[in-house]
Design a protein around this motif. Sequence first.
Motif, PDB file in Angstrom:
ATOM      1  N   SER A  10       1.559  10.459  -0.510  1.00 16.53           N
ATOM      2  CA  SER A  10       2.237  10.228  -1.779  1.00 16.53           C
ATOM      3  C   SER A  10       1.752  11.218  -2.823  1.00 16.53           C
ATOM      4  O   SER A  10       0.723  11.858  -2.688  1.00 16.53           O
ATOM      5  CB  SER A  10       1.984   8.800  -2.269  1.00 16.53           C
ATOM      6  OG  SER A  10       0.651   8.682  -2.726  1.00 16.53           O
TER       7      SER A  10
ATOM      8  N   SER B 181      -3.444  -2.673  -6.246  1.00 18.62           N
ATOM      9  CA  SER B 181      -3.305  -1.457  -7.037  1.00 18.62           C
ATOM     10  C   SER B 181      -2.899  -0.291  -6.149  1.00 18.62           C
ATOM     11  O   SER B 181      -3.299  -0.219  -4.987  1.00 18.62           O
ATOM     12  CB  SER B 181      -4.635  -1.124  -7.735  1.00 18.62           C
ATOM     13  OG  SER B 181      -4.626   0.189  -8.242  1.00 18.62           O
ATOM     14  N   ASN B 182      -2.136   0.624  -6.723  1.00 20.17           N
ATOM     15  CA  ASN B 182      -1.787   1.854  -6.012  1.00 20.17           C
ATOM     16  C   ASN B 182      -2.791   2.967  -6.268  1.00 20.17           C
ATOM     17  O   ASN B 182      -2.638   4.068  -5.732  1.00 20.17           O
ATOM     18  CB  ASN B 182      -0.391   2.335  -6.426  1.00 20.17           C
ATOM     19  CG  ASN B 182       0.708   1.547  -5.745  1.00 20.17           C
ATOM     20  OD1 ASN B 182       0.470   0.852  -4.765  1.00 20.17           O
ATOM     21  ND2 ASN B 182       1.914   1.648  -6.274  1.00 20.17           N
TER      22      ASN B 182
ATOM     23  N   SER C   6      -6.681  -3.435  -1.569  1.00 17.64           N
ATOM     24  CA  SER C   6      -5.757  -2.332  -1.816  1.00 17.64           C
ATOM     25  C   SER C   6      -4.356  -2.812  -2.189  1.00 17.64           C
ATOM     26  O   SER C   6      -3.545  -2.035  -2.709  1.00 17.64           O
ATOM     27  CB  SER C   6      -5.678  -1.423  -0.589  1.00 17.64           C
ATOM     28  OG  SER C   6      -5.020  -2.076   0.477  1.00 17.64           O
ATOM     29  N   ARG C   7      -4.072  -4.080  -1.942  1.00 15.20           N
ATOM     30  CA  ARG C   7      -2.750  -4.608  -2.273  1.00 15.20           C
ATOM     31  C   ARG C   7      -2.560  -4.802  -3.775  1.00 15.20           C
ATOM     32  O   ARG C   7      -1.439  -4.977  -4.251  1.00 15.20           O
ATOM     33  CB  ARG C   7      -2.523  -5.951  -1.579  1.00 15.20           C
ATOM     34  CG  ARG C   7      -2.603  -5.910  -0.059  1.00 15.20           C
ATOM     35  CD  ARG C   7      -2.555  -7.310   0.511  1.00 15.20           C
ATOM     36  NE  ARG C   7      -2.944  -7.334   1.927  1.00 15.20           N
ATOM     37  CZ  ARG C   7      -3.216  -8.450   2.602  1.00 15.20           C
ATOM     38  NH1 ARG C   7      -3.150  -9.619   1.990  1.00 15.20           N
ATOM     39  NH2 ARG C   7      -3.567  -8.382   3.866  1.00 15.20           N
TER      40      ARG C   7
ATOM     41  N   ARG D  56       0.366  10.690  -5.674  1.00 17.11           N
ATOM     42  CA  ARG D  56      -0.931  10.392  -6.265  1.00 17.11           C
ATOM     43  C   ARG D  56      -2.061  10.865  -5.373  1.00 17.11           C
ATOM     44  O   ARG D  56      -3.046  11.455  -5.820  1.00 17.11           O
ATOM     45  CB  ARG D  56      -1.062   8.892  -6.541  1.00 17.11           C
ATOM     46  CG  ARG D  56      -2.277   8.570  -7.403  1.00 17.11           C
ATOM     47  CD  ARG D  56      -2.475   7.072  -7.548  1.00 17.11           C
ATOM     48  NE  ARG D  56      -1.399   6.412  -8.234  1.00 17.11           N
ATOM     49  CZ  ARG D  56      -1.277   6.328  -9.554  1.00 17.11           C
ATOM     50  NH1 ARG D  56      -2.169   6.912 -10.330  1.00 17.11           N
ATOM     51  NH2 ARG D  56      -0.281   5.676 -10.100  1.00 17.11           N
TER      52      ARG D  56
ATOM     53  N   SER E  17      -4.812   3.251   3.662  1.00 22.63           N
ATOM     54  CA  SER E  17      -4.025   4.280   2.979  1.00 22.63           C
ATOM     55  C   SER E  17      -4.599   4.735   1.648  1.00 22.63           C
ATOM     56  O   SER E  17      -4.380   5.869   1.240  1.00 22.63           O
ATOM     57  CB  SER E  17      -2.590   3.773   2.757  1.00 22.63           C
ATOM     58  OG  SER E  17      -2.592   2.635   1.911  1.00 22.63           O
ATOM     59  N   ASN E  18      -5.334   3.855   0.926  1.00 20.13           N
ATOM     60  CA  ASN E  18      -5.798   4.284  -0.392  1.00 20.13           C
ATOM     61  C   ASN E  18      -7.303   4.509  -0.457  1.00 20.13           C
ATOM     62  O   ASN E  18      -7.838   4.772  -1.525  1.00 20.13           O
ATOM     63  CB  ASN E  18      -5.386   3.272  -1.460  1.00 20.13           C
ATOM     64  CG  ASN E  18      -6.125   1.943  -1.311  1.00 20.13           C
ATOM     65  OD1 ASN E  18      -6.537   1.597  -0.209  1.00 20.13           O
ATOM     66  ND2 ASN E  18      -6.290   1.224  -2.399  1.00 20.13           N
TER      67      ASN E  18
ATOM     68  N   MET F  50       0.844  -1.199   0.000  1.00 20.96           N
ATOM     69  CA  MET F  50       0.000   0.000   0.000  1.00 20.96           C
ATOM     70  C   MET F  50       0.879   1.248   0.000  1.00 20.96           C
ATOM     71  O   MET F  50       2.056   1.203   0.327  1.00 20.96           O
ATOM     72  CB  MET F  50      -0.896   0.018   1.248  1.00 20.96           C
ATOM     73  CG  MET F  50      -1.982  -1.044   1.238  1.00 20.96           C
ATOM     74  SD  MET F  50      -3.107  -0.847   2.628  1.00 20.96           S
ATOM     75  CE  MET F  50      -1.987  -1.174   3.992  1.00 20.96           C
ATOM     76  N   ILE F  51       0.285   2.370  -0.333  1.00 17.15           N
ATOM     77  CA  ILE F  51       1.022   3.620  -0.388  1.00 17.15           C
ATOM     78  C   ILE F  51       0.523   4.561   0.692  1.00 17.15           C
ATOM     79  O   ILE F  51      -0.541   4.389   1.257  1.00 17.15           O
ATOM     80  CB  ILE F  51       0.886   4.278  -1.768  1.00 17.15           C
ATOM     81  CG1 ILE F  51      -0.598   4.474  -2.118  1.00 17.15           C
ATOM     82  CG2 ILE F  51       1.564   3.456  -2.832  1.00 17.15           C
ATOM     83  CD1 ILE F  51      -0.824   5.161  -3.434  1.00 17.15           C
TER      84      ILE F  51
END
Length: 317
Positions: free
Chosen positions: A6, A140-141, A137-138, A8, A174-175, A1-2
């Motif tokens: 970040s 795709s970012n 979520s793992r 994006r 996170s996303n 995850m990001i």
Amino acid sequence: MIEKESWRMTDLSQKLHGIIVPLVTPFTADGRVDEKSLRALANHVVDGGVNGIFVMGTTGEFQYLPFEQQRLAIGTVADEVGDRTLVVAGVTGKSVEETIRNVTVIASLSTPPDALVVAPLCYHSNRNLPQHMERLSRFSNLPVLLYNNLGIVMRRWKHKNMLPELVGRMTSLSNIVGIKDSSGNPDYFTRVLKYKSPAFRVFQGEEKLILPALQHGAAGAVPSMGNILPGLCAGLYDAYTKENTKQAEAYQRSINQINAIYPDGSSIPLILKLHLKRKGIIANPISNSSFKGDTNRIISLLESKIGELEQKGALPA
């Protein structure tokens, strides 16, 4: 995850607000995506001043299309729009496995959308929902918006809204960057709205409640009426942000008067397409909508009401 800090997520946070139009999907005579009409429709909506486009929502009849056609529609709109406005794409499948496949494929498009939209209760229950979304979520970012819509939850034992407390828990992922609520339930919306933050935006999916939602802190709305009257929907939001309450209230009344013409929610894609065809924006009004009523009468009422509002100056110039 990001991390939410970040590039994006930071870029998206500057775009994720206002009017995001859930596009209808124009079809050819054989039921495939009409790319030419879809490009024309996307330009019509963008030129209307909206803040974003939602491809493959219920207004876009995603639930009736094979995934290859969904991918084609998403790729076509992302390519046509470019960086002119936000593009978010529905990737909900009929199962966990289908949704993972959709997320993976759409995120890898040559021109991917800015964010994905997932309606997890279509194939999952509230039980362990945060764990499921963390797993998703793992793959795709891309940022993800949740989608709460009872109308597409087909299994009766799962026929319920996302529990607000679970929505609150998912805001820590996170996303996960927001939610579109199409429940039409002001009490439910208020309960979800308490979890809003700069990192988690809440959008109203019920057209009659756009202004009240904004006044209570919503980031924006996702109105299907934006397909035919993008300037009206964008005008309401602009008036609100400029603190022109009188104008915003007037535009909300116009939206309510037009909305009252629809016989029911399932008829909306067909009615929108019929109007768009008559305006020369799309080539064919084919829809999977099950509406059996007098469409000629409904379209006549719709166009008469729009004409009446234009004469009164109740629509943006």
